[in-house]
Motif scaffolding. Structure first.
Motif, PDB file in Angstrom:
ATOM      1  N   GLY A 152      15.315 -29.446   5.306  1.00 57.68           N
ATOM      2  CA  GLY A 152      15.131 -29.098   3.906  1.00 57.68           C
ATOM      3  C   GLY A 152      16.412 -29.076   3.089  1.00 57.68           C
ATOM      4  O   GLY A 152      16.414 -28.619   1.944  1.00 57.68           O
ATOM      5  N   HIS A 190      21.799 -26.264   0.426  1.00 54.44           N
ATOM      6  CA  HIS A 190      20.518 -25.552   0.433  1.00 54.44           C
ATOM      7  C   HIS A 190      20.671 -24.277  -0.396  1.00 54.44           C
ATOM      8  O   HIS A 190      21.620 -23.528  -0.204  1.00 54.44           O
ATOM      9  N   CYS A 194      19.876 -22.336  10.923  1.00 52.93           N
ATOM     10  CA  CYS A 194      19.249 -22.653   9.635  1.00 52.93           C
ATOM     11  C   CYS A 194      17.791 -23.099   9.838  1.00 52.93           C
ATOM     12  O   CYS A 194      16.882 -22.687   9.113  1.00 52.93           O
ATOM     13  N   ARG A 195      17.606 -23.962  10.865  1.00 56.93           N
ATOM     14  CA  ARG A 195      16.262 -24.479  11.134  1.00 56.93           C
ATOM     15  C   ARG A 195      15.291 -23.337  11.426  1.00 56.93           C
ATOM     16  O   ARG A 195      14.174 -23.302  10.893  1.00 56.93           O
ATOM     17  N   LYS A 248      14.434 -21.364   8.307  1.00 60.45           N
ATOM     18  CA  LYS A 248      13.470 -22.074   7.474  1.00 60.45           C
ATOM     19  C   LYS A 248      12.064 -21.987   8.086  1.00 60.45           C
ATOM     20  O   LYS A 248      11.070 -21.742   7.380  1.00 60.45           O
ATOM     21  N   GLY A 287      13.061 -20.039   4.028  1.00 59.74           N
ATOM     22  CA  GLY A 287      14.305 -20.162   3.251  1.00 59.74           C
ATOM     23  C   GLY A 287      15.503 -19.748   4.064  1.00 59.74           C
ATOM     24  O   GLY A 287      15.423 -19.537   5.281  1.00 59.74           O
ATOM     25  N   LEU A 288      16.642 -19.655   3.395  1.00 61.60           N
ATOM     26  CA  LEU A 288      17.878 -19.221   4.059  1.00 61.60           C
ATOM     27  C   LEU A 288      18.320 -17.915   3.402  1.00 61.60           C
ATOM     28  O   LEU A 288      18.067 -17.710   2.216  1.00 61.60           O
TER      29      LEU A 288
END
Lengths: 462, 462
Positions: A56, A74, A138-139, A142, A147-148
C-alpha cells in the motif's frame, strides 16, 4: 496496545512467508561495485517497489547516475510523527566464492541442534534481511489495522557497498520529500544475542595529508648526512609530539568541544558484558593504548583520536639506499566526538605542524573529508521511546552505545536534511557480513520485525 | 731531485702523446653494468695490459666471474716501499645520449678562450683519465731513469660502476700478491682548481631495517582507534627520541669511540674556501641541521650521524584509508667516524629501540652492511710526504680532508689486506661524472701526472 498485540501475533504467524519473501530478494545478485551486475541491482529495486506497492505504499524506482534509489511513502494518523526508514538493497561481492558452503545467491535456512535457525546468503544480514524486518512490520500493521501508526517514508539505497556516489546529490535534490522527524537506520548490530542496542554516538572524521619538504632533491647521506635537514626526522618528531605520555592529544584546543558522557550512561557501559581483553586479544593486542584512565569503550566511543594512518618517505624498497629524502608524507586522521568542529580541528592540526616546522622545511596539506560527530541527546524523547520498545521485546534492556566508526549516511541526513537518526539493527558480530557464508539469525529476523512493530507503535503514540 | 726534474720535463714534452693514449682507451665503451658491453670491458682490460707491458710491467688480464681485473707488477729499488695503485677502467652508461654534444666514446679536446682545455668523453674523469695519470708518471720514470722509484703494483678493476661483485673474492684469493705498504687510490677530486686534496677520513656505515608490529592485522581506525596500539606512532616516537634538541644522537654509548679532529687540522678546515651557504644552498637548504656548534665540514667529515633513509607504514596510496597498520618500517643508517665499531653501534641502536618498545609491540631487525670508518693517522709519514709532494706541484698547499661517504674498496683494502690508502685524485666538482658531457681538465691530466711523479719520488726516498 490491542493493536500492537495483534500485529505481533500476525508477524509470528507469517514468519515462514516473510522468509520466502526475503529469499526472493536474496536470490537477486545485486552486487553494486561490479558493473556486470548493473541490471540485477535494478531488478532488486524493482522487486522492492513491487512489494511496497502491494502493501500500500506509493513506491517508485528513482533514477540516479548510478544504481537507482527506492522511495516509498505511506500516510499515518493526523499529527503523527513522520519517520524515514533507511536501508540498502545492494550487497558485497562474494569472493572467494569457493569458501561458500552453499550458493551465495541460493538462500537456505539452516537448523541447528538447539532449535535455532539461520538464513544463509549474501546480503542476508547486510542489509536485505535487516531492511525486510521493517517492511514486514509495516505489512503486518496494514493487515491487522489497515494503516500505519505513523507517517512512513522508506528510502533504500543501491550503492552503499560502493561508496554511495549518488547519495548526496539525491538527498539535495529531494530534500523536502525525504525530510522527516527522525530517521530509522537499520544497518547495525545488537550488543549481543540478548541485548538490543541503539547507537547514539558516531565519531566524526577529519583526514589530512601532510607533505614535508626540505632539500630540493634527494641527497646522498654520505655527502650531506649531518648537515642536511631530513624531512623524515622532522615529520617523526612532529607526529611524536602530537600525544603526551598519558595518551592525550597535545594539539592546543583539541579537547575544547569534547563533553563527558553522563555518569548514568558511563555506568551502563561499565555494566555491559564487554571484555577489553578479548576485544584487543582478538587482534593480537593486550593493553589499551589510548588515554590513560579511560575504559576501552570510552576510548573508542566517546573520546577523540589522532591517528597516523599512513607514512612514507625515502627509500622503502628491498635492500638499502643511503638517501636523505627530499620529502616525507603522512596521512593523519582525527576521530571527532560531541561538538568538535572538523574545520577547527583541521586548522589546529595545521598550526601545530607549522609551529614546529624548521626554517628549512616547507609543508603542504591536503584535506581528505571532514564530518562532525553525531551525538543524539541522551534525553531525546524519541530515543527513550525506542529504547523502551526494544527493551520490551528482548531478554535484556536496550543499551545506548557509541560507535567508533562513521556511518556516512547518518552525517548526511543530519547536515543535508537536518534530521537525527536512530540506529537500530539486529545483526550479530558473527554474521560474517562481507565474508563467505554470511548469515542472519532467524531470531534477528523474527524479533527484528517485532521490534520495529513496537518502535513504530511507540513513536505513533505521539 | 735531478731525476725528478727530468721526469717532470719528460711529462711536459709528451703531454699530447699521453692524450692520444688516453683517447684510445676512452674510445672503448667499457660500460660494466650493461651485458651488451661485456666484450668491450675485456678490450679495455687488454688495452691496459698491453700498455703496461710496453712500459715494462709484468701485466696480465685476470679472470673473475664478472669483468676481468688488470694486475701489473714492477720492481723498485731494494728496500724501497711497495705501493699498490688502484683505479677502474669501467665507466657509467651514457644515457641520456641525446644530451651529449659530442659522442660519449669519441673523445675530443676542447679549447677555451682563456687557453685552458678539457678532454670530453665518458670516463675521461671517472676513472680512465685519473688512472692514466699514474701510468704516464710510471712511463716517464722508466724513460728517463730506466726504473721506478718504488716497487709498484697496479690493480685496475672493471666493475666499480656496477657494485664490485668480484672485488672481495679477488682480494681474498690474491691477498699476498696485492698487499703493499700503502694503496694509492686515484678516484677522487681536488679541493678546488688550485688546491690538491688527500682524503684522510672516510665515514663508515651501518644500515639497519626496523620493523615494528602491533596488532595481528590492519585495523579499522573507527572501531579500534583510541584503544589499539599504532606502530607508526611508536616508530615515530622512537626515531624522534634518537636525537636531542642540539642535534646530538641520544643512543647510549654512541659517541664513546668518537675522537676530536686535532686542532691544527680543524684550523686548516676553517681556512678552506668553503661556503656552507652555497653547499646547502645548492640543494635548497640554508641551515645546517646537524650538531649545534659544529661546522658543516665537521658535521659531514668527522661527526657520526643517525639518519632515517626510509620509512613506511599503513596506507600511502592516493586518497585516504582509515586504517591502523599492523606494522611500520624504517631504514636507519649510521655514518661512523674514528673508532666507532659497527657491531657495537648496531647493538646499541637495537637496545635503544627495544628499551622503548611498548609491551604490545614486537620488533624485527634486518642488518644491511656495516663497515667502520677509515681514518688515516694525521701524523703518518707517508701521508706527510704525499702532502708535501702535492703542495710542491700545485699553486696552493695540499689539504687533508674528510669524506662524508664511503669508498668501499678502501675499507676492503684495510680489512682484507691490512693496508691503508692514500686517496689522491685530480677531478673537479664540475667534471660531470655519471652525467652527459663528462670532462677532465687538461690541467688535471697534466699536473696529475706530475703529481704522481712527485709522490712516487717522495715515497721512494724512503
Amino acid at each position: 496496545m490491542a493493536n500492537l498485540d495483534s500485529v505481533l501475533g500476525c508477524l509470528d504467524l507469517n514468519l515462514d512467508r516473510s522468509v520466502e519473501r526475503l529469499s526472493a530478494l536474496l536470490r537477486i545478485p545485486s552486487i553494486s561495485t561490479d558493473p556486470d551486475y548493473r541490471e540485477q541491482c535494478r531488478l532488486a529495486a524493482e522487486f522492492l517497489v513491487g512489494d511496497l506497492s502491494a502493501i500500500g505504499f506509493t513506491a517508485s524506482v528513482r533514477e540516479t547516475p548510478g544504481h537507482p534509489m527506492v522511495v516509498a511513502h505511506h500516510e499515518g494518523p493526523e499529527n503523527a510523527p513522520h519517520v524515514l526508514f533507511y536501508g540498502h538493497y545492494d550487497v558485497q561481492p562474494v569472493d572467494p566464492v569457493s569458501e561458500w558452503k552453499t550458493g551465495p545467491f541460493e538462500p537456505v535456512v539452516e537448523s541447528r541442534l538447539d532449535g535455532t535457525r539461520k538464513i544463509v546468503a549474501r546480503g542476508s544480514a547486510d542489509d536485505k534481511g535487516q531492511l525486510m524486518t521493517f517492511i514486514e512490520a509495516c505489512r503486518a500493521f496494514k493487515a491487522e489495522t489497515g494503516g500505519l501508526p505513523c507517517r512512513v517514508t522508506i528510502f533504500l539505497e543501491g550503492e552503499e557497498e560502493s561508496g554511495s556516489p549518488s547519495l548526496n546529490p539525491f538527498l539535495d535534490a529531494n530534500r523536502e520529500e525525504l525530510s522527516a522527524d527522525v530517521a530509522l537506520v537499520c544497518d547495525t548490530n545488537m550488543w549481543d544475542r540478548e541485548t538490543p542496542a541503539i547507537s547514539t554516538g558516531l565519531r566524526g572524521l577529519v583526514g589530512e595529508e601532510v607533505i614535508l619538504r626540505a632539500a630540493s632533491r634527494d641527497l646522498h647521506s654520505g655527502y650531506y648526512g649531518g648537515a642536511a635537514q631530513n624531512p623524515i626526522h622532522v615529520l617523526s618528531k612532529i607526529l611524536a609530539e602530537m600525544r603526551d605520555e598519558t595518551g592525550r592529544i597535545t594539539i592546543p584546543g583539541f579537547y575544547d568541544d569534547v563533553s563527558e558522557v553522563p555518569d548514568d550512561v558511563k555506568k551502563s557501559w561499565q555494566g555491559l558484558d564487554f571484555s577489553a581483553e578479548s576485544f584487543l586479544g582478538d587482534v593480537g593486542l593486550s593493553i589499551p593504548a589510548g588515554e590513560k584512565g579511560r575504559s576501552v569503550l570510552e576510548q573508542t566511543w566517546s573520546r577523540p583520536t589522532a591517528e597516523v594512518n599512513g607514512i612514507s618517505g625515502g627509500y622503502t624498497g628491498k635492500g638499502f639506499k643511503t638517501v636523505i629524502a627530499a620529502e616525507a608524507m603522512a596521512k593523519v586522521s582525527f576521530r571527532l566526538v560531541f561538538d568538535q568542529d572538523p574545520d577547527k580541528i583541521r586548522a589546529a592540526f595545521r598550526k601545530f605542524v607549522e609551529d614546529r616546522l624548521p626554517e628549512d622545511c616547507e609543508v603542504e596539506f591536503h584535506p581528505h573529508g571532514g564530518s562532525g560527530a553525531i551525538q543524539l541527546p541522551f534525553d531525546s524523547p524519541l530515543l527513550q521511546k525506542a529504547r523502551q520498545a526494544l527493551s520490551d521485546e528482548w531478554p535484556k534492556p536496550a543499551v545506548m552505545i557509541g560507535m567508533g566508526g562513521s556511518i556516512p549516511v547518518v552525517g548526511e541526513f543530519k547536515s543535508r536534511l537536518g534530521m537525527e537518526s536512530l540506529l537500530i539493527g539486529f545483526g550479530l558480530g558473527d554474521d560474517a557480513i562481507h565474508s563467505p557464508n554470511e548469515k542472519y539469525e532467524m531470531t534477528s529476523f523474527h524479533k527484528g520485525q517485532r521490534s520495529w512493530a513496537r518502535v513504530m507503535a511507540a513513536i505513533g503514540e505521539g
